[in-house]
Design a protein around this motif. Structure first.
Motif, PDB file in Angstrom:
ATOM      1  N   ASP A  88       0.823   2.747  10.941  1.00  0.00           N
ATOM      2  CA  ASP A  88       0.914   1.447  11.586  1.00  0.00           C
ATOM      3  C   ASP A  88       0.979   0.330  10.540  1.00  0.00           C
ATOM      4  OD1 ASP A  88       0.879  -0.379  13.797  1.00  0.00           O
ATOM      5  OD2 ASP A  88      -1.217  -0.793  13.312  1.00  0.00           O
ATOM      6  N   VAL A  89       0.147   0.418   9.508  1.00  0.00           N
ATOM      7  CA  VAL A  89       0.155  -0.582   8.442  1.00  0.00           C
ATOM      8  C   VAL A  89       1.439  -0.474   7.614  1.00  0.00           C
ATOM      9  CG1 VAL A  89      -1.005  -1.271   6.311  1.00  0.00           C
ATOM     10  CG2 VAL A  89      -2.346  -0.764   8.350  1.00  0.00           C
ATOM     11  N   TRP A  90       1.868   0.734   7.338  1.00  0.00           N
ATOM     12  CA  TRP A  90       3.040   0.923   6.495  1.00  0.00           C
ATOM     13  C   TRP A  90       4.325   0.431   7.172  1.00  0.00           C
ATOM     14  CZ3 TRP A  90       7.071   4.887   6.456  1.00  0.00           C
ATOM     15  CH2 TRP A  90       7.820   4.887   5.274  1.00  0.00           C
ATOM     16  N   LEU A  91       4.442   0.652   8.490  1.00  0.00           N
ATOM     17  CA  LEU A  91       5.636   0.228   9.225  1.00  0.00           C
ATOM     18  C   LEU A  91       5.579  -1.239   9.641  1.00  0.00           C
ATOM     19  CD1 LEU A  91       6.180   3.361  11.486  1.00  0.00           C
ATOM     20  CD2 LEU A  91       7.497   2.681   9.483  1.00  0.00           C
ATOM     21  N   ARG A  92       4.420  -1.884   9.490  1.00  0.00           N
ATOM     22  CA  ARG A  92       4.218  -3.286   9.879  1.00  0.00           C
ATOM     23  C   ARG A  92       4.633  -3.506  11.331  1.00  0.00           C
ATOM     24  NH1 ARG A  92       6.005  -3.674   4.509  1.00  0.00           N
ATOM     25  NH2 ARG A  92       4.449  -4.625   3.151  1.00  0.00           N
ATOM     26  N   ASP A  93       4.092  -2.659  12.192  1.00  0.00           N
ATOM     27  CA  ASP A  93       4.402  -2.724  13.614  1.00  0.00           C
ATOM     28  C   ASP A  93       3.782  -3.985  14.212  1.00  0.00           C
ATOM     29  OD1 ASP A  93       5.194  -2.092  16.155  1.00  0.00           O
ATOM     30  OD2 ASP A  93       3.668  -0.551  16.469  1.00  0.00           O
ATOM     31  N   THR A  94       4.591  -4.763  14.936  1.00  0.00           N
ATOM     32  CA  THR A  94       4.072  -6.002  15.521  1.00  0.00           C
ATOM     33  C   THR A  94       3.183  -5.736  16.728  1.00  0.00           C
ATOM     34  OG1 THR A  94       6.076  -6.231  16.845  1.00  0.00           O
ATOM     35  CG2 THR A  94       6.019  -7.365  14.717  1.00  0.00           C
ATOM     36  N   LEU A  95       3.385  -4.625  17.401  1.00  0.00           N
ATOM     37  CA  LEU A  95       2.557  -4.288  18.554  1.00  0.00           C
ATOM     38  C   LEU A  95       1.278  -3.554  18.166  1.00  0.00           C
ATOM     39  CD1 LEU A  95       5.299  -3.108  21.053  1.00  0.00           C
ATOM     40  CD2 LEU A  95       4.102  -5.298  21.008  1.00  0.00           C
ATOM     41  N   HIS A  96       1.188  -3.113  16.926  1.00  0.00           N
ATOM     42  CA  HIS A  96       0.038  -2.340  16.435  1.00  0.00           C
ATOM     43  C   HIS A  96      -0.236  -1.137  17.338  1.00  0.00           C
ATOM     44  CE1 HIS A  96      -0.774  -5.318  13.417  1.00  0.00           C
ATOM     45  NE2 HIS A  96      -0.774  -6.266  14.336  1.00  0.00           N
ATOM     46  N   MET A 121       0.848  -1.185   0.000  1.00  0.00           N
ATOM     47  CA  MET A 121       0.000   0.000   0.000  1.00  0.00           C
ATOM     48  C   MET A 121       0.891   1.245   0.000  1.00  0.00           C
ATOM     49  SD  MET A 121      -2.853   1.178   2.759  1.00  0.00           S
ATOM     50  CE  MET A 121      -1.941   2.153   3.926  1.00  0.00           C
ATOM     51  N   HIS A 122       0.547   2.187  -0.834  1.00  0.00           N
ATOM     52  CA  HIS A 122       1.284   3.449  -0.865  1.00  0.00           C
ATOM     53  C   HIS A 122       0.846   4.309   0.320  1.00  0.00           C
ATOM     54  CE1 HIS A 122       3.063   2.726  -4.734  1.00  0.00           C
ATOM     55  NE2 HIS A 122       1.883   2.412  -5.236  1.00  0.00           N
ATOM     56  N   LEU A 123       1.797   4.901   0.960  1.00  0.00           N
ATOM     57  CA  LEU A 123       1.503   5.748   2.112  1.00  0.00           C
ATOM     58  C   LEU A 123       0.959   7.104   1.687  1.00  0.00           C
ATOM     59  CD1 LEU A 123       1.637   5.947   5.180  1.00  0.00           C
ATOM     60  CD2 LEU A 123       3.951   6.824   4.942  1.00  0.00           C
ATOM     61  N   ALA A 124       1.166   7.490   0.446  1.00  0.00           N
ATOM     62  CA  ALA A 124       0.783   8.832  -0.009  1.00  0.00           C
ATOM     63  C   ALA A 124      -0.732   9.016  -0.032  1.00  0.00           C
ATOM     64  CB  ALA A 124       1.349   9.099  -1.391  1.00  0.00           C
ATOM     65  N   TYR A 125      -1.493   7.984  -0.400  1.00  0.00           N
ATOM     66  CA  TYR A 125      -2.945   8.149  -0.520  1.00  0.00           C
ATOM     67  C   TYR A 125      -3.625   8.458   0.824  1.00  0.00           C
ATOM     68  CZ  TYR A 125      -2.109   6.189  -5.137  1.00  0.00           C
ATOM     69  OH  TYR A 125      -1.631   5.962  -6.395  1.00  0.00           O
ATOM     70  N   PRO A 126      -3.409   7.651   1.862  1.00  0.00           N
ATOM     71  CA  PRO A 126      -4.037   8.027   3.142  1.00  0.00           C
ATOM     72  C   PRO A 126      -3.439   9.298   3.732  1.00  0.00           C
ATOM     73  CG  PRO A 126      -2.832   5.962   3.377  1.00  0.00           C
ATOM     74  CD  PRO A 126      -2.785   6.327   1.947  1.00  0.00           C
ATOM     75  N   ALA A 127      -2.167   9.566   3.467  1.00  0.00           N
ATOM     76  CA  ALA A 127      -1.555  10.791   4.003  1.00  0.00           C
ATOM     77  C   ALA A 127      -2.173  12.029   3.361  1.00  0.00           C
ATOM     78  CB  ALA A 127      -0.051  10.772   3.794  1.00  0.00           C
ATOM     79  N   VAL A 128      -2.392  12.004   2.059  1.00  0.00           N
ATOM     80  CA  VAL A 128      -3.012  13.146   1.372  1.00  0.00           C
ATOM     81  C   VAL A 128      -4.454  13.312   1.836  1.00  0.00           C
ATOM     82  CG1 VAL A 128      -3.799  13.966  -0.886  1.00  0.00           C
ATOM     83  CG2 VAL A 128      -1.477  13.102  -0.612  1.00  0.00           C
TER      84      VAL A 128
END
Length: 133
Positions: A49-57, A1-8
């Motif tokens: 959170d999705v972009w960094l794939r954080d294990t702790l969410h 997933m591109h981070l730009a779409y939710p960021a914009v």
């Protein structure tokens, strides 16, 4: 997933919220604009959170806390707005300069007459009748 779409999308939502806070006169619309800004922050937290794939969410956990705080804020904010509307007769932010009672028990709303105006006040028709007598 591109981070730009939710960021914009988040930036657009936040800018709309800031415009609503600065340009609106109604207190309820200002509260809605604040909620819009909080939702923009929530969108950013989940997207990162999705972009960094954080294990702790941790982004999703912070989003849940933000939603809880927003619910409490809107509940208290609406209670204050309703109380001010009952006492003052308006929710216009420009007319609500301070929280002190108006002097001499006079209402802020000049359209109220008679029993609606409160104790110690007389209706305009009564004032005219007293002036002619």
């Amino acid at each position: 997933m591109h981070l730009a779409y939710p960021a914009v999308l988040s930036v657009l939502l936040f800018c709309i919220g800031v415009y609503g806070v600065l340009a609106r006169r109604n207190a309820i619309l200002v509260l809605m604009s604040v909620e819009l800004m909080l939702n923009a922050v929530n969108l950013n937290l989940v997207a990162f959170d999705v972009w960094l794939r954080d294990t702790l969410h941790s982004g999703q956990a912070l989003t849940l806390f933000t939603i809880a705080i927003a619910a409490a804020e809107i509940g208290i904010g609406l209670a204050i707005v309703l109380m001010v509307y009952r006492n003052r007769g308006t929710s216009d932010i420009d007319r609500l300069r301070d929280t002190a009672e108006p002097p001499d028990g006079q209402p802020d709303n000049p359209d109220l007459t008679g029993a609606e105006a409160g104790p110690g006040t007389t209706a305009p028709a009564t004032q005219k009748a007293e002036a002619t007598a």
